[in-house]
Scaffold this motif. Structure first.
Motif, short mmCIF file in Angstrom:
data_model
loop_
_atom_site.label_atom_id
_atom_site.label_comp_id
_atom_site.label_asym_id
_atom_site.label_seq_id
_atom_site.Cartn_x
_atom_site.Cartn_y
_atom_site.Cartn_z
N GLY A 171 16.31 -10.43 42.62
CA GLY A 171 16.61 -11.86 42.59
C GLY A 171 18.00 -12.13 42.07
O GLY A 171 18.62 -11.28 41.41
N LEU A 172 18.48 -13.32 42.37
CA LEU A 172 19.80 -13.76 41.94
C LEU A 172 19.67 -15.15 41.34
O LEU A 172 19.05 -16.03 41.96
N VAL A 173 20.21 -15.34 40.15
CA VAL A 173 20.12 -16.63 39.46
C VAL A 173 21.50 -17.25 39.38
O VAL A 173 22.43 -16.63 38.83
N MET A 174 21.64 -18.46 39.91
CA MET A 174 22.91 -19.20 39.84
C MET A 174 22.65 -20.51 39.10
O MET A 174 21.91 -21.37 39.58
N GLU A 175 23.25 -20.63 37.91
CA GLU A 175 23.10 -21.88 37.16
C GLU A 175 23.72 -23.03 37.94
O GLU A 175 24.82 -22.89 38.50
N LEU A 176 23.02 -24.16 37.97
CA LEU A 176 23.50 -25.32 38.72
C LEU A 176 24.30 -26.25 37.82
O LEU A 176 23.93 -26.51 36.67
N ASN A 177 25.40 -26.74 38.36
CA ASN A 177 26.23 -27.72 37.66
C ASN A 177 26.05 -29.06 38.36
O ASN A 177 26.61 -29.29 39.44
N PHE A 178 25.24 -29.94 37.77
CA PHE A 178 24.93 -31.20 38.43
C PHE A 178 26.10 -32.17 38.40
O PHE A 178 26.13 -33.12 39.18
N ALA A 179 27.07 -31.94 37.52
CA ALA A 179 28.28 -32.76 37.57
C ALA A 179 29.06 -32.46 38.84
O ALA A 179 29.55 -33.37 39.52
N ILE A 180 29.18 -31.17 39.20
CA ILE A 180 29.84 -30.80 40.46
C ILE A 180 29.05 -31.33 41.64
O ILE A 180 29.61 -31.85 42.61
N GLU A 187 31.89 -37.29 47.41
CA GLU A 187 32.95 -37.00 48.36
C GLU A 187 32.47 -37.03 49.80
O GLU A 187 33.20 -37.44 50.70
N ILE A 188 31.24 -36.58 50.04
CA ILE A 188 30.72 -36.60 51.42
C ILE A 188 29.98 -37.91 51.70
O ILE A 188 29.39 -38.06 52.77
N GLU A 189 30.02 -38.83 50.71
CA GLU A 189 29.40 -40.15 50.85
C GLU A 189 27.93 -40.02 51.23
O GLU A 189 27.44 -40.69 52.15
N LEU A 190 27.23 -39.14 50.50
CA LEU A 190 25.81 -38.94 50.75
C LEU A 190 25.02 -40.05 50.06
O LEU A 190 25.12 -40.22 48.85
N PRO A 191 24.23 -40.81 50.82
CA PRO A 191 23.42 -41.85 50.19
C PRO A 191 22.28 -41.24 49.40
O PRO A 191 21.43 -40.55 49.96
N LEU A 192 22.27 -41.45 48.10
CA LEU A 192 21.22 -40.88 47.25
C LEU A 192 20.03 -41.82 47.21
O LEU A 192 19.68 -42.41 46.19
N THR A 193 19.39 -41.97 48.36
CA THR A 193 18.19 -42.78 48.48
C THR A 193 17.17 -42.00 49.28
O THR A 193 17.51 -41.14 50.09
N VAL A 194 15.90 -42.28 49.03
CA VAL A 194 14.83 -41.64 49.78
C VAL A 194 13.89 -42.71 50.28
O VAL A 194 13.73 -43.77 49.68
N SER A 195 13.26 -42.44 51.41
CA SER A 195 12.31 -43.39 51.97
C SER A 195 10.99 -43.28 51.23
O SER A 195 10.56 -42.19 50.85
N GLY A 196 10.31 -44.40 51.05
CA GLY A 196 9.03 -44.40 50.37
C GLY A 196 9.19 -44.27 48.87
O GLY A 196 10.27 -44.32 48.31
N LYS A 197 8.08 -44.06 48.21
CA LYS A 197 8.08 -43.93 46.76
C LYS A 197 8.51 -42.53 46.35
O LYS A 197 7.91 -41.53 46.77
N MET A 237 30.74 -22.46 44.01
CA MET A 237 29.74 -23.37 43.46
C MET A 237 29.76 -24.71 44.18
O MET A 237 28.72 -25.32 44.43
N ARG A 238 30.95 -25.20 44.54
CA ARG A 238 31.04 -26.45 45.31
C ARG A 238 30.37 -26.28 46.67
O ARG A 238 29.68 -27.18 47.15
N GLU A 239 30.57 -25.11 47.29
CA GLU A 239 29.95 -24.87 48.60
C GLU A 239 28.43 -24.80 48.47
O GLU A 239 27.70 -25.30 49.33
N VAL A 240 27.93 -24.16 47.39
CA VAL A 240 26.49 -24.11 47.15
C VAL A 240 25.93 -25.52 47.03
O VAL A 240 24.89 -25.86 47.63
N CYS A 241 26.62 -26.37 46.26
CA CYS A 241 26.16 -27.75 46.11
C CYS A 241 26.15 -28.49 47.45
O CYS A 241 25.22 -29.26 47.74
N TYR A 242 27.17 -28.24 48.26
CA TYR A 242 27.24 -28.91 49.57
C TYR A 242 26.05 -28.52 50.45
O TYR A 242 25.39 -29.37 51.05
N TRP A 243 25.77 -27.21 50.53
CA TRP A 243 24.67 -26.77 51.40
C TRP A 243 23.32 -27.15 50.84
O TRP A 243 22.37 -27.36 51.61
N LEU A 244 23.21 -27.27 49.52
CA LEU A 244 21.95 -27.77 48.96
C LEU A 244 21.73 -29.23 49.32
O LEU A 244 20.61 -29.63 49.66
N LEU A 245 22.79 -30.01 49.27
CA LEU A 245 22.68 -31.44 49.57
C LEU A 245 22.44 -31.72 51.05
O LEU A 245 21.78 -32.69 51.41
#
Length: 370
Positions: A171-180, A187-197, A237-245
């Motif tokens: 396994g590989l563990v990568m700590e996440l930086n939620f500020a990044i 930057e990618i103007e991702l709407p942080l909303t979800v449908s429903g509850k 790390m920025r690329e990891v965040c992008y592909w996660l999002l």
């Protein structure tokens, strides 16, 4: 005896068994006797050819995949081999730290008994074998090609469930930086909303896509050039965040990002306060008041994120911290108990034994001997 002759005998035995089963309508006793005799007569030859059938089945399964799936499987296999090679040359035991801060490697050569641990926010990638972890009443199993995403510090109980000396768990563990991650989302103007509850939880499982595996490969390759890490790893790390999002688990990642606003942000702040004030007595009413929420609402949101109640969460954090103090700081049982807020050492010992399966002194002694 050749393989062709063995296959012929297997087929002959199978036809005999079918005929015997048909004859069971007239003579059940004779058919059972015939089946037992055939099994006794041909079982050794069947066991000889069984590995051949298993390999052929695995090859057919691989060929039935699309070219894209085969390519992704090959990338995952290559990454697992690089990680395995690193562990064979590394000093110490799993988890293996690396020169990259926030990146560590896991290896286990056998399935283990479940154990208690404290899991920090990170991306826990499973490259070979399988693991499972429980948070409160929620259980998560992740196999090769999957990852466990954890957003807050969570006490957990889990283990490696699939591993062997020939195919260890890797396994590989990568700590996440939620500020990044927050900055990338803006930057990618991702709407942080979800449908429903929204059903926000502090952990979930996602399938690793090729882009995330590529990022992990880049990070592992950087271990050979430490001088390049400060320049290149932040970009990884920025690329990891992008592909996660933007990947398959983007909706769940968006829900985690929504924790930065509203009720969830205040609940997470309460979680951090509990982490930093272990020795203080807590009352749900006080936590809810600090979060500007009603006790019922606070309780519901807290349990949704952590999988446990505030009191359960604090108790498990206290026991984990006391264990850390005794193992790594050589603290005595009594001082460790008082340090994390226990007034009664006997109560501490009872709860410690209930959680870790052994008394504090015996647990620390076993850990040091191993």
């Amino acid at each position: 005896m050749s393989k062709k002759q063995t296959v012929y005998l297997i087929r002959f035995a199978w036809r005999k068994a079918i005929m015997a089963r048909k004859a069971a309508v007239h003579s059940c006793r004779n058919s059972v006797f015939t089946l037992k005799m055939l099994k006794r007569r041909y079982s050794k030859r069947f066991q000889t050819i069984l590995p051949i059938f298993t390999r052929i089945s695995a090859q057919c399964q691989y060929l039935s995949m699309s070219l894209l799936e085969q390519d992704e499987l090959k990338n995952l296999h290559d990454l697992a081999q690089k990680v395995r090679q690193y562990t064979e040359n590394a000093v110490g035991s799993s988890p293996f730290p690396t020169v990259i801060r926030g990146l560590s490697i896991l290896r286990t050569d056998q399935a283990n008994q479940p154990a208690q641990c404290l899991i920090e926010p990170a991306l826990y990638m499973s490259l070979q074998g399988a693991k499972w972890a429980t948070f409160g009443e929620n259980r998560y199993k992740y196999e090769a090609g999957q990852a466990l995403v954890v957003a807050v510090d969570l006490p957990s109980r889990g283990t490696v469930s699939v591993a062997s000396s020939k195919k260890p768990y890797l396994g590989l563990v990568m700590e996440l930086n939620f500020a990044i991650m927050q900055k990338v989302a803006e930057e990618i103007e991702l709407p942080l909303t979800v449908s429903g509850k929204p059903n926000v939880r502090g952990a979930f499982i996602l399938d690793l896509n090729r882009q995330l595996v590529d990022c992990a490969q880049h990070a592992v390759r950087l271990l050979k050039t430490p001088e390049a890490i400060p320049i290149l790893y932040p970009g990884i790390m920025r690329e990891v965040c992008y592909w996660l999002l933007t990947g398959p688990g983007g909706a769940q990642i968006s829900q985690l990002m929504m924790m930065a606003n509203g009720h969830d942000q205040r609940v997470i702040q309460a979680i951090h306060n509990l982490r930093n004030q272990l020795s203080s007595a807590i009352h749900v009413e006080d936590l809810a008041l600090a979060a500007n929420m009603s006790p019922a609402t606070f309780y519901r949101h807290f349990r949704s994120i952590t999988g446990m109640t505030p009191l359960q969460y604090q108790k498990q954090l206290r026991l984990h911290e006391a264990r850390r103090l005794m193992i790594f700081s050589n603290a005595m049982v009594e001082s460790a108990a008082h340090e994390v807020g226990y007034a009664s050492v006997s109560q501490f010992s009872r709860e410690y034994t209930r959680m870790f399966g052994t008394s504090p002194r015996r647990d620390v002694s076993t850990w040091r001997r191993s």
